[in-house]
Design a protein around this motif. Structure first.
Motif, short mmCIF file in Angstrom:
data_model
loop_
_atom_site.label_atom_id
_atom_site.label_comp_id
_atom_site.label_asym_id
_atom_site.label_seq_id
_atom_site.Cartn_x
_atom_site.Cartn_y
_atom_site.Cartn_z
N GLN A 58 0.82 -1.21 0.00
CA GLN A 58 0.00 0.00 0.00
C GLN A 58 0.86 1.26 0.00
O GLN A 58 0.50 2.27 -0.62
N ALA A 59 1.98 1.22 0.71
CA ALA A 59 2.84 2.41 0.80
C ALA A 59 3.59 2.67 -0.51
O ALA A 59 3.89 3.83 -0.83
N THR A 60 3.88 1.62 -1.24
CA THR A 60 4.71 1.80 -2.44
C THR A 60 3.95 1.58 -3.74
O THR A 60 4.41 2.02 -4.80
N GLY A 61 2.80 0.87 -3.71
CA GLY A 61 2.09 0.57 -4.93
C GLY A 61 2.78 -0.49 -5.76
O GLY A 61 2.59 -0.57 -6.98
N VAL A 62 3.57 -1.33 -5.12
CA VAL A 62 4.33 -2.38 -5.81
C VAL A 62 3.82 -3.73 -5.32
O VAL A 62 3.52 -3.91 -4.13
N ASP A 63 3.76 -4.66 -6.22
CA ASP A 63 3.30 -6.01 -5.89
C ASP A 63 4.50 -6.86 -5.47
O ASP A 63 5.46 -7.00 -6.23
N LEU A 64 4.48 -7.40 -4.25
CA LEU A 64 5.55 -8.27 -3.76
C LEU A 64 5.17 -9.73 -4.05
O LEU A 64 4.10 -10.20 -3.62
N ALA B 123 4.66 0.55 10.95
CA ALA B 123 5.20 1.89 11.21
C ALA B 123 6.62 2.02 10.66
O ALA B 123 6.99 3.04 10.05
N ARG B 124 7.43 0.98 10.89
CA ARG B 124 8.82 1.02 10.39
C ARG B 124 8.83 0.99 8.87
O ARG B 124 9.69 1.62 8.22
N ILE B 125 7.88 0.28 8.29
CA ILE B 125 7.80 0.21 6.83
C ILE B 125 7.53 1.59 6.26
O ILE B 125 8.18 2.05 5.29
N GLU B 126 6.57 2.31 6.82
CA GLU B 126 6.27 3.65 6.34
C GLU B 126 7.47 4.58 6.49
O GLU B 126 7.76 5.40 5.60
N GLU B 127 8.19 4.46 7.59
CA GLU B 127 9.38 5.29 7.81
C GLU B 127 10.45 5.00 6.76
O GLU B 127 11.06 5.92 6.20
N MET B 128 10.66 3.72 6.51
CA MET B 128 11.68 3.35 5.53
C MET B 128 11.27 3.76 4.11
O MET B 128 12.12 4.12 3.29
N VAL B 129 9.97 3.71 3.82
CA VAL B 129 9.51 4.14 2.49
C VAL B 129 9.77 5.63 2.31
O VAL B 129 10.19 6.09 1.23
N GLU C 162 -8.17 8.28 -3.93
CA GLU C 162 -6.98 8.99 -3.49
C GLU C 162 -5.72 8.50 -4.20
O GLU C 162 -4.93 9.28 -4.71
N LYS C 163 -5.55 7.18 -4.26
CA LYS C 163 -4.38 6.59 -4.92
C LYS C 163 -4.83 5.39 -5.73
O LYS C 163 -5.81 4.71 -5.37
N THR C 164 -4.07 5.15 -6.80
CA THR C 164 -4.39 4.00 -7.66
C THR C 164 -3.09 3.28 -8.00
O THR C 164 -2.11 3.92 -8.39
N PHE C 165 -3.11 1.96 -7.86
CA PHE C 165 -1.94 1.16 -8.18
C PHE C 165 -2.34 -0.01 -9.06
O PHE C 165 -3.23 -0.80 -8.69
N ALA C 166 -1.70 -0.12 -10.24
CA ALA C 166 -1.90 -1.29 -11.09
C ALA C 166 -0.83 -2.31 -10.73
O ALA C 166 0.37 -2.05 -10.89
N ILE C 167 -1.22 -3.46 -10.21
CA ILE C 167 -0.26 -4.46 -9.73
C ILE C 167 -0.54 -5.79 -10.40
O ILE C 167 -1.51 -5.94 -11.16
N GLN C 168 0.33 -6.75 -10.09
CA GLN C 168 0.22 -8.11 -10.65
C GLN C 168 0.15 -8.07 -12.17
O GLN C 168 -0.72 -8.69 -12.79
N GLY D 212 -0.83 -5.87 -14.16
CA GLY D 212 -2.06 -5.34 -14.71
C GLY D 212 -3.27 -6.21 -14.51
O GLY D 212 -4.36 -5.88 -15.02
N ARG D 213 -3.14 -7.29 -13.76
CA ARG D 213 -4.30 -8.15 -13.52
C ARG D 213 -5.13 -7.69 -12.32
O ARG D 213 -6.21 -8.20 -12.10
N GLU D 214 -4.57 -6.74 -11.54
CA GLU D 214 -5.32 -6.22 -10.40
C GLU D 214 -5.13 -4.72 -10.35
O GLU D 214 -4.02 -4.21 -10.55
N LEU D 215 -6.24 -4.02 -10.07
CA LEU D 215 -6.22 -2.57 -9.90
C LEU D 215 -6.63 -2.26 -8.47
O LEU D 215 -7.77 -2.53 -8.07
N ARG D 216 -5.69 -1.72 -7.71
CA ARG D 216 -5.95 -1.45 -6.30
C ARG D 216 -6.18 0.04 -6.12
O ARG D 216 -5.34 0.86 -6.47
#
Length: 517
Positions: free
Chosen positions: A235-241, A279-285, A456-462, A464-468
């Motif tokens: 959610q913080a980066t918009g990247v699919d892990l 919380a640490r993830i958001e700080e590192m991002v 507010e935010k839009t992320f195309a992940i996987q 392009g198979r999922e739009l979050r």
């Protein structure tokens, strides 16, 4: 007798004796002096007589020498006078001969003049006869042709003009063919030289990044309890892990290289730190975003330094750095821009144009691609607007506007940028069509969702198979989310072509933060 008297007498006698002796001595010296004076006078007279004799002899010698010199001068003068008289006589003789020759020539010229006059009279007579003959011929020709002299002249001029036009057309055509051939050879030579001098490696960009893990245990810590860590990172980066069976590795998937880079840096920092929680993830991002921003600025500065383009606005430097994370048909746009700048400079140098201006235009021609996903319009129009905003010259702006043929190029530098852009893009392996179409689809997918109110935010992940979609809780309620998801899906179906199906996933989250003091 008294002794005193005796003494006095003796003294008187002595004095008298001394006086007598003195007077006698004076008289003697007088006689001797008179004798010496007589002798000196005699010698003086002798010397004077001798001097007179010598002077007389010297006088006679000087007079004799003067007479001899006068005689010599007289002889020289007489000889010179004779010589000059002889020379004058010779000159008079030559002048006399020339006068005789001139008289003969004058007589000859008079004779020739008389002959010429007679000939001129004869020529005049013949000219009169010829004029009469030509007039008769012209009258006969007019009678035979049925045209006057002026009409015949017009016809002749028209015929000559047509012949000249034809010959000129043939010559122009031949010259154009020759110039085209030479221009083609010269252009090929210049382009070949530029390409050889600017050989660059091309690597197709990928849409995934791999982060190496120190152990398999780290995968569980990245996922977190009930997947909260991985969700927070996505959610913080918009990247699919993607955490699969790949040993000691996590795959980051996103079509946006900047997001993927932020996620990679943040994840690597979390792995090194060891403390992985939301919380640490958001700080590192946040830290990763700052680091990426610094990298973007450095990449822009390095590109400007590599191409020797100076004086760029600070914002243009940042926009150039953003191109490091932008691809076009699989080709890195920043590397492409640097290569176009170098090729433009080489070609401009071969043609004797402004090399610095050509490099500047080549480096900035694709600047619009750094923000084209954030602004409406093509990267050409966006780039031209940015260059005008940051006070770039008209030549650079026109080169940006015309490099895809949207407007007419107004300078040779604009044409050179077109050529260099084509060379850089047309090299084998430089671009890949599928990647560009994929990125375009991802951007279109996100832009469709961003058009809806409350998103507010839009992320195309996987891939392009999922739009979050992250929605604003105050504008979208729980009941509205179902309608919004259906509307987004319908619009995607109507406006976008894609393989398989796309999952539209809406997330509505309310957070409350408070600090204990």
């Amino acid at each position: 007798m008294d002794p005193i008297i005796v003494v006095i007498c003796i003294i008187a006698a002595a004095i008298l004796t001394g006086l007598i002796a003195f007077f006698m001595g004076v008289k003697y010296r007088k006689k001797v002096g008179e004798a010496q004076i007589g002798s000196a006078e005699t010698k003086a007279r002798e010397i004077l007589d001798e001097a007179l004799k010598n002077a007389e002899a010297k006088k006679r010698e000087v007079l004799l020498e003067a007479k001899e010199q006068a005689l010599s001068v007289k002889n020289d003068m007489e000889r010179e006078v004779r010589d000059r008289r002889a020379e004058v006589q010779r000159q008079e003789h030559r002048v006399s001969q020339k006068e005789e020759a001139l008289d003969r020539k004058t007589e000859s010229v008079d004779k020739k003049d008389a002959q010429l006059t007679r000939k001129l009279e004869e020529v005049e007579k013949k000219n009169i006869e010829l004029a009469k003959f030509q007039e008769q011929q012209q009258q006969e020709l007019e009678r035979v042709s049925g045209m006057s002299a002026e009409q015949a002249k017009v016809v002749l001029l028209e015929s000559v003009r047509e012949d000249v036009k034809h010959d000129m057309a043939v010559m122009i055509k031949e010259e154009e063919a020759r110039m085209k051939d030479e221009a083609g050879k010269k252009a090929k030579e210049i382009l070949t030289t530029a390409i050889q001098r600017c050989a660059a490696d091309h690597v197709a960009e990928s849409t995934v990044s791999v982060v190496t893990l120190p152990s398999e245990e780290m995968k569980g810590r990245i996922i977190g309890r009930e997947g909260r860590n991985i969700r927070a990172l996505e959610q913080a980066t918009g990247v699919d892990l993607v955490i699969d069976d790949t040993p000691e590795a996590v795959i980051l998937s996103s079509f946006d290289p900047i997001r993927r880079e932020i996620a990679r840096i943040a994840l690597e920092k979390l792995i090194v730190d060891g403390r992985i929680h939301p919380a640490r993830i958001e700080e590192m991002v946040v830290k990763a975003k700052k680091e990426v921003d610094n990298t973007i600025r450095e990449e822009g500065e390095n590109a400007a330094f590599e191409t020797n383009v100076y004086g760029l606005h600070a914002e243009l430097i940042k926009l150039l750095g953003r191109l490091r994370y932008r691809t076009s048909y699989g080709q890195n746009v920043l590397k492409h821009s640097v290569e176009v700048a170098q090729l433009s400079g080489l070609i401009a140098g071969e043609l004797g144009l402004d090399v610095r201006m050509a490099k500047r235009a080549g480096l900035l021609h694709d600047i619009g691609k750094s923000v084209d996903q954030e602004m409406e319009g093509s990267h050409v129009s966006i780039g031209a607007a940015l260059l005008r905003k940051y006070k770039e010259s008209h030549i650079v702006v026109n080169a940006c506007e015309s490099h895809h043929g949207d407007v007419e190029p107004e300078s040779l530098i604009a044409v050179i940028v077109q050529v260099a852009d084509t060379i850089s893009a047309a090299r084998p392996g430089a671009r890949r069509e599928t990647l560009e179409s994929y990125i375009t689809r991802m951007e279109k997918l996100e832009s469709i969702a961003n058009d809806f109110k409350g998103v507010e935010k839009t992320f195309a992940i996987q891939a392009g198979r999922e739009l979050r979609l992250m929605v604003i809780p105050g504008q979208v309620s729980d009941e509205d989310m179902t309608v919004l998801a259906r509307d987004v899906a319908k619009r995607i179906e109507n406006e976008l072509e894609y393989p398989g199906q796309i999952k539209v996933n809406l997330i509505r989250e309310t957070r409350v933060t408070e600090y204990a003091k």
